[in-house]
Design an enzyme around this catalytic site. Structure first.
Site, PDB file in Angstrom:
ATOM      1  N   LYS A 214      37.906  78.431  14.984  1.00 35.90           N
ATOM      2  CA  LYS A 214      36.445  78.373  15.114  1.00 35.90           C
ATOM      3  C   LYS A 214      35.833  79.759  15.342  1.00 35.90           C
ATOM      4  O   LYS A 214      34.676  79.985  15.026  1.00 35.90           O
ATOM      5  CB  LYS A 214      36.063  77.403  16.222  1.00 35.90           C
ATOM      6  CG  LYS A 214      36.427  75.966  15.850  1.00 35.90           C
ATOM      7  CD  LYS A 214      35.979  74.944  16.872  1.00 35.90           C
ATOM      8  CE  LYS A 214      36.225  73.534  16.384  1.00 35.90           C
ATOM      9  NZ  LYS A 214      37.651  73.159  16.406  1.00 35.90           N
TER      10      LYS A 214
HETATM   11  C1  PLP Z   1      38.209  72.114  15.663  1.00 34.56           C
HETATM   12  C2  PLP Z   1      39.675  72.131  15.423  1.00 34.56           C
HETATM   13  C3  PLP Z   1      40.273  71.404  14.362  1.00 34.56           C
HETATM   14  C4  PLP Z   1      39.496  70.487  13.457  1.00 34.56           C
HETATM   15  O1  PLP Z   1      38.525  71.135  12.695  1.00 34.56           O
HETATM   16  P1  PLP Z   1      37.610  70.305  11.663  1.00 34.56           P
HETATM   17  O2  PLP Z   1      36.244  70.860  11.784  1.00 34.56           O
HETATM   18  O3  PLP Z   1      37.705  68.896  12.086  1.00 34.56           O
HETATM   19  O4  PLP Z   1      38.170  70.530  10.346  1.00 34.56           O
HETATM   20  C5  PLP Z   1      41.627  71.538  14.161  1.00 34.56           C
HETATM   21  N1  PLP Z   1      42.400  72.303  14.966  1.00 34.56           N
HETATM   22  C6  PLP Z   1      41.875  72.991  16.003  1.00 34.56           C
HETATM   23  C7  PLP Z   1      42.778  73.792  16.856  1.00 34.56           C
HETATM   24  C8  PLP Z   1      40.498  72.936  16.262  1.00 34.56           C
HETATM   25  O5  PLP Z   1      39.979  73.631  17.308  1.00 34.56           O
END
Ligand code: PLP
Length: 499
Positions: free
Chosen positions: A145
């Site tokens: 993110k």
């Molecule tokens: C947020 C997150 C995901 C999922 O992301 P999506 O937006 O659902 O594709 C997967 N792995 C981690 C470690 C995350 O923080």
């Protein structure tokens, strides 16, 4: 033959100083306005600036470019020797249009990726024959993110400064999003951030990544309630129009288009490492909200030669069931070892559905209404087979997560955390492995030490750059699960001078 850990050579940078100016073919969108439309068809069309600051469209839909920018093979080839931040500016310039001049865009992106802790920003390692792993956890909070939220923070600051405005961002988090948003926004002068988390219900590492940030524009609120309570409070606050306008409330949640656009960059990056546009690749992506993999689909629509997008779910497998059956059906959420994928509604899926339906807003609205009324909708067999040509979908339960982390550790020496391992296992189950498959590694294993210890008996330390968060002072206020209490906190901590 598997040759242990191998960092693929990062392409060398030629003529570094002029690289970007000489190589980027300035896209048409820099000369013309880049327009965004809502999936539901009735909200006003907006430019990139407004789309970034607005988030959700006023008709309840999600914004998408009116036409997805097209890059031909020569343009993609011209990106082969760019550094990550140069590539990011080149890709993002297709989406920002006239909202950000190229010179400024380059600076913003450079600042965004300046805090990353690997020279390649998003390095790729080999796991097995034709199986690779892109480490998207070298940002400040150790999860993918950061790759979007660092850029989004820069965009907010740029747009607000340009208009001599400020805003208040309010969000709720169950873990990773909160820390990444805080890291992207800390220290920015025009943005205040209030992040709500459910008290006692996020892991200690996740909480400390948020609460040890001492910048005066960051406010952590620990709510006596669940994550759903936090989200309901935020929703209720945004529904108070007077408050929303007075504080210029804004959001940075995963439906923000600028986040998707920033995520498109690493798909290009990985594909270029493997010889794109002259060679196809597959991607395998652990997902819950459909946010990460949607960016891959957009990259494909832009002209990047991607053969298959493989998605991995945990026990909360609404997306996998959809790609198997053509029916999207909501069920209750089960807590798993991969908490950031424990969701029952994939909010970004609406963008894909809109494109799959041939941009038919009326049809889309009918389906979304049916979903909110009955908890389910279906697509035709014809559309399902179209979707299945691109997407493969697999699921892993917690036992498989444990055992696949262990197996991968023993066969490759790599310690892979409980979200990313779902991508690895999904890739291994895909029958056609004729082209390289790149798994997106979404978090650093040190974020999930308990699951790693149980599977491998190994302890993973936080990297040095994470700081000594386990011993630093924490900054947060506790509050009741109550809208009036939330407003009082905001009024007290970020008073708006009365004019
Ligand atoms: C947020 C997150 C995901 C999922 O992301 P999506 O937006 O659902 O594709 C997967 N792995 C981690 C470690 C995350 O923080």
């Amino acid at each position: 033959m598997l040759s242990g850990k191998m960092i693929l050579p990062q392409v060398s940078i030629i003529e570094k100083e002029h690289a970007l100016d000489d190589r980027i073919q300035i896209s048409q969108s820099l000369k013309t306005a880049m327009e965004y439309i809502s999936t539901r068809g009735t909200a006003p069309c907006l430019d990139f600036e407004k789309v970034t600051l607005t988030g959700l469209a006023s008709d309840g839909g999600l914004y998408l470019p009116r036409t997805i920018p097209q890059l031909d093979a020569n343009t993609i080839r011209s990106y082969q020797n760019l550094e990550y931040s140069e590539l990011a500016a080149a890709i993002l310039s297709n989406f920002t249009g006239r909202s950000i001049p190229l010179e400024e865009l380059k600076q913003l992106v450079k600042s965004a990726y300046g805090h990353f802790h690997h020279d390649a920003v998003a390095p790729v390692i080999q796991l097995d024959d034709n199986l690779y792993f892109m480490e998207l956890f070298h940002g400040p909070t150790l999860a993918f993110k950061d790759y979007a939220l660092q850029v989004l923070g820069q965009f907010f600051q740029y747009f607000l400064d340009k208009n001599a405005e400020s805003c208040t961002i309010v969000g709720a988090t169950s873990g990773d999003t909160g820390s990444a948003a805080i890291a992207g926004i800390r220290g920015l002068q025009s943005v205040r951030l209030f992040m709500l988390h459910p008290q006692g219900r996020v892991s200690e590492v996740q909480r400390r990544q948020m609460t040890t940030v001492a910048d005066s524009n960051i406010h952590n609120l620990a709510v006596d309630g669940t994550f759903d309570d936090c989200q309901s409070l935020v929703k209720a606050l945004f529904n108070d129009r007077a408050f929303k306008e007075r504080y210029r409330l804004s959001a940075v949640n995963s439906i923000n288009w600028a986040r998707i656009a920033a995520q498109v960059v690493y798909y290009f990056r990985a594909a270029l490492v493997f010889g794109s546009p002259d060679r196809e690749v597959n991607f395998s992506v652990p997902t819950g909200n459909f946010g990460n993999v949607l960016a891959g689909y957009i990259a494909m629509q832009m002209g990047l030669p991607i053969k298959r997008l493989i998605i991995g779910s945990n026990k909360n497998d609404i997306l996998t069931r959809f790609f198997e059956t053509g029916t999207m059906k909501k069920m209750s959420v089960t807590p798993t070892l991969s908490p950031s994928m424990d969701i029952q509604i994939s909010s970004n899926f609406e963008r894909y559905l809109f494109l799959l339906l041939g941009r038919d807003s009326v049809h889309l609205c009918e389906m979304m209404e049916e979903f909110s009324r009955s908890g389910s909708f279906s697509i035709s067999r014809r559309l399902l087979s179209k979707a299945q040509q691109v997407f493969g979908a697999y699921r892993l339960d917690d036992q498989q997560i444990f055992s696949d982390i262990r197996k991968t550790y023993h066969s490759t020496g790599e310690i892979i955390e409980p979200h990313s391992i779902i991508g690895v296992s999904a890739a291994r189950r895909e029958p056609d492995a004729s082209v390289p498959t790149i798994v997106l590694g979404t978090a650093h294993p040190a974020k999930f030490p308990d699951a790693i210890h149980q599977s491998t008996n190994r302890m993973v330390a936080l990297p040095d750059h994470a700081g000594d968060i386990m011993n630093m002072d924490e900054h947060y206020s506790s509050m009741n699960n109550d809208l009036a209490a939330l407003k009082a906190q905001i009024e007290q901590l970020a008073p708006i001078p009365s004019s």
